[in-house]
Design an enzyme around this catalytic site. Sequence first.
Site, mmCIF file in Angstrom:
data_model
loop_
_atom_site.group_PDB
_atom_site.id
_atom_site.type_symbol
_atom_site.label_atom_id
_atom_site.label_comp_id
_atom_site.label_asym_id
_atom_site.label_seq_id
_atom_site.Cartn_x
_atom_site.Cartn_y
_atom_site.Cartn_z
ATOM 1 N N LYS A 200 0.868 -1.252 -0.039
ATOM 2 C CA LYS A 200 -0.042 -0.127 0.033
ATOM 3 C C LYS A 200 1.081 1.157 -0.082
ATOM 4 C CE LYS A 200 -3.817 2.295 2.593
ATOM 5 N NZ LYS A 200 -4.666 2.113 3.529
ATOM 6 N N LYS A 253 -1.992 -1.715 -3.815
ATOM 7 C CA LYS A 253 -2.911 -0.344 -3.915
ATOM 8 C C LYS A 253 -2.117 1.011 -3.941
ATOM 9 C CE LYS A 253 -6.367 2.124 -0.931
ATOM 10 N NZ LYS A 253 -6.777 1.952 0.527
#
Length: 330
Positions: A200, A253
């Site tokens: 992330k 992400k």
Amino acid sequence: MSTLVSSPTRFKRSRLRRQERIRDLVAETRLDPSMLILPVFVDANVSAPTEIASLPGHARLPVRDVQRIAERATAAGIGGLLLFGLPTEKDDRGESAADPLGPVPMALRALRDASGLVTIADVCLCEYTTHGHCGVVTPEGLIDNDGTLPLLGAAARTYADAGADIVAPSDMMDGRVAAIREELDAADLQETAILAYSAKYASSFYGPFRDAADCAPRFGDRAAYQMDPRNGREALAEIAADLEEGADMFMVKPAGPYLDVIAAARGRFDTPLVAYQVSGEYAALHAASARGWIDLRRGALESLTGIARAGADMIVTYFALDAAAWIRER
């Protein structure tokens, strides 16, 4: 006298595979509604759906309306829902993330009978802390990584006990997968899977989400615990660490700016890979479409196809409901 007939030029006729009647048959990448996951914001502070200006077509929902969106998702053939909660009260430690009467646990209990729909509960403290960070903050303004782990474990246990099929830690604290796995096993919740937000990035594409979830940091930023966008190999190390700690699947992400990371992870790991087409990616396509610069449907499907082509098995996307309908029409 004989006439010489020249033989036709020999070249590869690739265009023949692109004819309308053949294209779908030979397509290398296929999108299916079942691989799409719809993010849902469950807000304990509203009594009716409240539109999110920065996420066109999305709203904060009271618990009683979650069943309705689940029915739409089921009818569309979408694979699952990813739930985020907005509580009535926040504190500096995010204690309400583990409240059994909080918005996410209540929504999960309401969805227990949603046939065929996988429920995923995001596990993080940012929506529940007054400061908006994903972990406990020390008096010096630093993130207390180890002090955050018990709070994440307690939240994950609450969601699993409420019926979540999957818990998804998105906080990026070191060791949180092991802490959550230990907490779930101790509570006899071994059947709950863990989807780790492993790679992330500290991205500028999260703005609309932070507006929707009311979780923008009140000071500083999250670069100290989210990944540096300049690093790719580090993502593979983070994924490997989470899998070793017990993650059942992992996430990259955002998706669009990090297709190289998705492809590299797909080449190295056989574990199911989830990509998150984040709020800023969605909002950018909508904004360009509103100005007549792109066709929204074509742009959305192209971007989702690119994510799948890079190697994603599942895609979290705000386009899920629309994309499912477009895929069927196509």
